[in-house]
Design an enzyme around this catalytic site. Structure first.
Site, PDB file in Angstrom:
ATOM      1  N   SER A  20       0.802  -1.228   0.000  1.00  0.00           N
ATOM      2  CA  SER A  20       0.000   0.000   0.000  1.00  0.00           C
ATOM      3  C   SER A  20       0.839   1.285   0.000  1.00  0.00           C
ATOM      4  O   SER A  20       1.778   1.429   0.770  1.00  0.00           O
ATOM      5  CB  SER A  20      -0.909   0.029   1.216  1.00  0.00           C
ATOM      6  N   SER A  22      -0.970   4.115   0.313  1.00  0.00           N
ATOM      7  CA  SER A  22      -1.904   5.062   0.940  1.00  0.00           C
ATOM      8  C   SER A  22      -1.307   5.777   2.147  1.00  0.00           C
ATOM      9  O   SER A  22      -1.466   7.002   2.276  1.00  0.00           O
ATOM     10  CB  SER A  22      -3.206   4.355   1.326  1.00  0.00           C
ATOM     11  N   LYS A  71     -14.040  -5.377   1.533  1.00  0.00           N
ATOM     12  CA  LYS A  71     -14.847  -4.322   0.908  1.00  0.00           C
ATOM     13  C   LYS A  71     -16.348  -4.615   0.943  1.00  0.00           C
ATOM     14  O   LYS A  71     -17.161  -3.691   0.952  1.00  0.00           O
ATOM     15  CB  LYS A  71     -14.399  -4.116  -0.547  1.00  0.00           C
ATOM     16  N   ASP A 108     -13.616   4.545  -5.372  1.00  0.00           N
ATOM     17  CA  ASP A 108     -12.916   3.948  -6.524  1.00  0.00           C
ATOM     18  C   ASP A 108     -13.537   4.423  -7.844  1.00  0.00           C
ATOM     19  O   ASP A 108     -12.845   4.663  -8.833  1.00  0.00           O
ATOM     20  CB  ASP A 108     -13.003   2.414  -6.485  1.00  0.00           C
ATOM     21  N   ALA A 133     -12.776  -9.581 -13.205  1.00  0.00           N
ATOM     22  CA  ALA A 133     -14.185  -9.455 -12.803  1.00  0.00           C
ATOM     23  C   ALA A 133     -14.303  -9.398 -11.283  1.00  0.00           C
ATOM     24  O   ALA A 133     -15.297  -9.824 -10.708  1.00  0.00           O
ATOM     25  CB  ALA A 133     -14.983 -10.639 -13.361  1.00  0.00           C
ATOM     26  N   GLY A 135     -13.480  -6.891  -7.588  1.00  0.00           N
ATOM     27  CA  GLY A 135     -14.004  -5.637  -7.052  1.00  0.00           C
ATOM     28  C   GLY A 135     -13.635  -4.434  -7.890  1.00  0.00           C
ATOM     29  O   GLY A 135     -14.462  -3.549  -8.132  1.00  0.00           O
ATOM     30  N   ALA A 136     -12.392  -4.378  -8.350  1.00  0.00           N
ATOM     31  CA  ALA A 136     -11.961  -3.217  -9.129  1.00  0.00           C
ATOM     32  C   ALA A 136     -12.705  -3.184 -10.467  1.00  0.00           C
ATOM     33  O   ALA A 136     -13.149  -2.120 -10.916  1.00  0.00           O
ATOM     34  CB  ALA A 136     -10.451  -3.260  -9.348  1.00  0.00           C
ATOM     35  N   ASN A 156     -12.424 -12.884 -18.083  1.00  0.00           N
ATOM     36  CA  ASN A 156     -11.954 -13.315 -16.768  1.00  0.00           C
ATOM     37  C   ASN A 156     -11.571 -14.789 -16.798  1.00  0.00           C
ATOM     38  O   ASN A 156     -12.140 -15.578 -17.549  1.00  0.00           O
ATOM     39  CB  ASN A 156     -13.060 -13.091 -15.719  1.00  0.00           C
TER      40      ASN A 156
HETATM   41  P1  NDP Z   1     -10.048  -9.090  -6.677  1.00  0.00           P
HETATM   42  O1  NDP Z   1      -9.344 -10.099  -5.834  1.00  0.00           O
HETATM   43  O2  NDP Z   1     -11.430  -8.672  -6.345  1.00  0.00           O
HETATM   44  O3  NDP Z   1     -10.050  -9.607  -8.216  1.00  0.00           O
HETATM   45  C1  NDP Z   1      -8.884 -10.148  -8.793  1.00  0.00           C
HETATM   46  C2  NDP Z   1      -9.075 -10.349 -10.278  1.00  0.00           C
HETATM   47  O4  NDP Z   1      -7.834 -10.806 -10.835  1.00  0.00           O
HETATM   48  C3  NDP Z   1     -10.110 -11.397 -10.640  1.00  0.00           C
HETATM   49  O5  NDP Z   1     -10.729 -11.072 -11.860  1.00  0.00           O
HETATM   50  C4  NDP Z   1      -9.245 -12.661 -10.775  1.00  0.00           C
HETATM   51  O6  NDP Z   1      -9.805 -13.645 -11.625  1.00  0.00           O
HETATM   52  C5  NDP Z   1      -8.027 -12.086 -11.445  1.00  0.00           C
HETATM   53  N1  NDP Z   1      -6.850 -12.930 -11.223  1.00  0.00           N
HETATM   54  C6  NDP Z   1      -6.192 -13.120 -10.049  1.00  0.00           C
HETATM   55  N2  NDP Z   1      -5.170 -13.976 -10.235  1.00  0.00           N
HETATM   56  C7  NDP Z   1      -5.187 -14.327 -11.547  1.00  0.00           C
HETATM   57  C8  NDP Z   1      -4.381 -15.187 -12.349  1.00  0.00           C
HETATM   58  N3  NDP Z   1      -3.319 -15.855 -11.831  1.00  0.00           N
HETATM   59  N4  NDP Z   1      -4.677 -15.315 -13.666  1.00  0.00           N
HETATM   60  C9  NDP Z   1      -5.719 -14.623 -14.195  1.00  0.00           C
HETATM   61  N5  NDP Z   1      -6.517 -13.808 -13.494  1.00  0.00           N
HETATM   62  C10 NDP Z   1      -6.252 -13.651 -12.174  1.00  0.00           C
HETATM   63  O7  NDP Z   1      -9.063  -7.828  -6.695  1.00  0.00           O
HETATM   64  P2  NDP Z   1      -9.430  -6.311  -7.047  1.00  0.00           P
HETATM   65  O8  NDP Z   1     -10.440  -6.315  -8.122  1.00  0.00           O
HETATM   66  O9  NDP Z   1      -9.711  -5.563  -5.806  1.00  0.00           O
HETATM   67  O10 NDP Z   1      -8.020  -5.752  -7.601  1.00  0.00           O
HETATM   68  C11 NDP Z   1      -7.553  -6.094  -8.893  1.00  0.00           C
HETATM   69  C12 NDP Z   1      -6.295  -5.282  -9.204  1.00  0.00           C
HETATM   70  O11 NDP Z   1      -6.615  -3.895  -9.299  1.00  0.00           O
HETATM   71  C13 NDP Z   1      -5.187  -5.399  -8.141  1.00  0.00           C
HETATM   72  O12 NDP Z   1      -3.946  -5.459  -8.779  1.00  0.00           O
HETATM   73  C14 NDP Z   1      -5.327  -4.108  -7.358  1.00  0.00           C
HETATM   74  O13 NDP Z   1      -4.116  -3.712  -6.751  1.00  0.00           O
HETATM   75  C15 NDP Z   1      -5.738  -3.134  -8.472  1.00  0.00           C
HETATM   76  N6  NDP Z   1      -6.508  -1.987  -7.951  1.00  0.00           N
HETATM   77  C16 NDP Z   1      -6.017  -0.738  -8.223  1.00  0.00           C
HETATM   78  C17 NDP Z   1      -6.691   0.373  -7.781  1.00  0.00           C
HETATM   79  C18 NDP Z   1      -6.135   1.720  -8.066  1.00  0.00           C
HETATM   80  O14 NDP Z   1      -6.592   2.697  -7.445  1.00  0.00           O
HETATM   81  N7  NDP Z   1      -5.199   1.861  -8.988  1.00  0.00           N
HETATM   82  C19 NDP Z   1      -7.953   0.277  -7.002  1.00  0.00           C
HETATM   83  C20 NDP Z   1      -8.389  -1.090  -6.798  1.00  0.00           C
HETATM   84  C21 NDP Z   1      -7.673  -2.166  -7.254  1.00  0.00           C
HETATM   85  P3  NDP Z   1     -10.731 -14.855 -11.049  1.00  0.00           P
HETATM   86  O15 NDP Z   1     -12.084 -14.254 -10.846  1.00  0.00           O
HETATM   87  O16 NDP Z   1     -10.675 -15.863 -12.123  1.00  0.00           O
HETATM   88  O17 NDP Z   1     -10.091 -15.305  -9.755  1.00  0.00           O
END
Ligand code: NDP
Length: 285
Positions: A20, A22, A71, A108, A133, A135-136, A156
């Site tokens: 982080s 932040s 979240k 966000d 797919a 949270g982000a 996804n």
């Molecule tokens: P989540 O855990 O909610 O979602 C993760 C996503 O990544 C899912 O779609 C998951 O797919 C996919 N994923 C994880 N591992 C793999 C893999 N090995 N191969 C393929 N797909 C994968 O996380 P968030 O949505 O909260 O965050 C996602 C990214 O966005 C992070 O890197 C986070 O740091 C970044 N972020 C940046 C922000 C900013 O302000 N810049 C704000 C919020 C997030 P599956 O569903 O198949 O598991």
């Protein structure tokens, strides 16, 4: 009676808390405005979340930011949810109200929208591929649908999750779910104006959610990862428009800051602090 006013607290609830930025840019903002408060990291395993949220009701706190995996779980522990939270089904900011009640908000959406618009990336009438797919991706899809995207493809690893997300957000035939594979995406790539990476893939060198060769000429690439990912580097080398996640991160945090303190966030200071910390981190990799 005299005595120093004890500083207020605000912090980040998540588990585990790894990379982080932040605390760095939020503290820079608090210090710049002379607000006596500390921004802290509060690593909180799920079983400790109710107690951690209850503590936010104390008068010495402003509230908190919330990240993975809390979240959604925090929504059951607060008194008020803003319309943005109701739409997204998730909160990233908790605000302590003067009477000790807690309001959940989601900045966000605002952060993504503001960074996208400022960078001039295509959204209105655009055909957009969103990778991920989670949270982000949820905030990204709502912002892009609001901005008037022509079509959204959600790719996804877990295809059902992408289909459920489209359903949940009521995107109907404005969006299609695809597996995150070259075979599935190759046929549509030629039509794509903007690719948004909202997967967790990009924090390590050389890992990419899709093969960079799939990016079509003329498409812009927006990676929510706040570093220069392999995907961004490859797009940049080809002269394509790119944006990393740093401005979104700072803009969502700036909005949270405003909600906690009631003061205009010192954006330039926050951005500079985040950029400096990131550059230092990248040098140490
Ligand atoms: P989540 O855990 O909610 O979602 C993760 C996503 O990544 C899912 O779609 C998951 O797919 C996919 N994923 C994880 N591992 C793999 C893999 N090995 N191969 C393929 N797909 C994968 O996380 P968030 O949505 O909260 O965050 C996602 C990214 O966005 C992070 O890197 C986070 O740091 C970044 N972020 C940046 C922000 C900013 O302000 N810049 C704000 C919020 C997030 P599956 O569903 O198949 O598991």
């Amino acid at each position: 009676m005299s005595g120093a006013v004890s500083p207020r607290r605000v912090g980040l609830l998540g588990y585990p808390l790894g990379h982080s930025l932040s605390p760095i840019f939020q503290q820079a903002a608090l210090d710049a405005l002379g607000i006596a408060a500390r921004y802290e990291l509060w690593p909180t395993p799920p079983e400790e979340l109710p107690a951690a949220v209850a503590r936010l009701r104390q008068p010495d706190t402003f509230g908190a930011n919330v990240t993975v995996p809390h979240k959604e779980a925090v929504l059951a522990l607060v008194d008020e949810r803003t319309p943005a939270v109701q739409r997204l089904g998730a909160a990233n900011t908790l605000i302590r109200l003067p009477d000790g009640r807690l309001r959940a908000d989601n900045t966000d959406l605002d952060g993504f929208r503001r960074a996208l618009t400022e960078a001039g990336l295509p959204a209105r009438n655009a055909r957009i591929l969103v990778l991920g797919a989670g949270g982000a991706a949820r905030a990204v899809l709502v912002a892009l649908a609001d901005a008037g995207a022509r079509h959204l493809t959600v790719a996804n690893r877990n295809l059902d999750r992408a289909a459920r997300l489209i359903d949940d957000l009521g995107l109907g035939d404005r969006a299609t779910a695809e597996p995150l594979s070259a075979a599935a995406l190759e046929p549509i790539m030629g039509t794509i104006d903007l690719i948004v990476n909202a997967t967790s893939i990009g924090w390590h060198d050389n890992e990419t959610p899709i093969e960079p060769a799939l990016i079509p000429d003329g498409a812009a690439v927006y990676d929510l990862t706040y570093r220069s990912t392999a995907l961004l580097q490859s797009a940049r080398q080809r002269g394509l428009a790119t944006l990393d996640g740093l401005t979104m991160l700072v803009y969502q945090g700036a909005r949270s800051f405003e909600l906690w303190t009631g003061q205009a966030p010192p954006l330039a200071i926050m951005l500079a602090a985040a950029r400096a910390a990131l550059a230092e981190r990248e040098r140490g990799r």
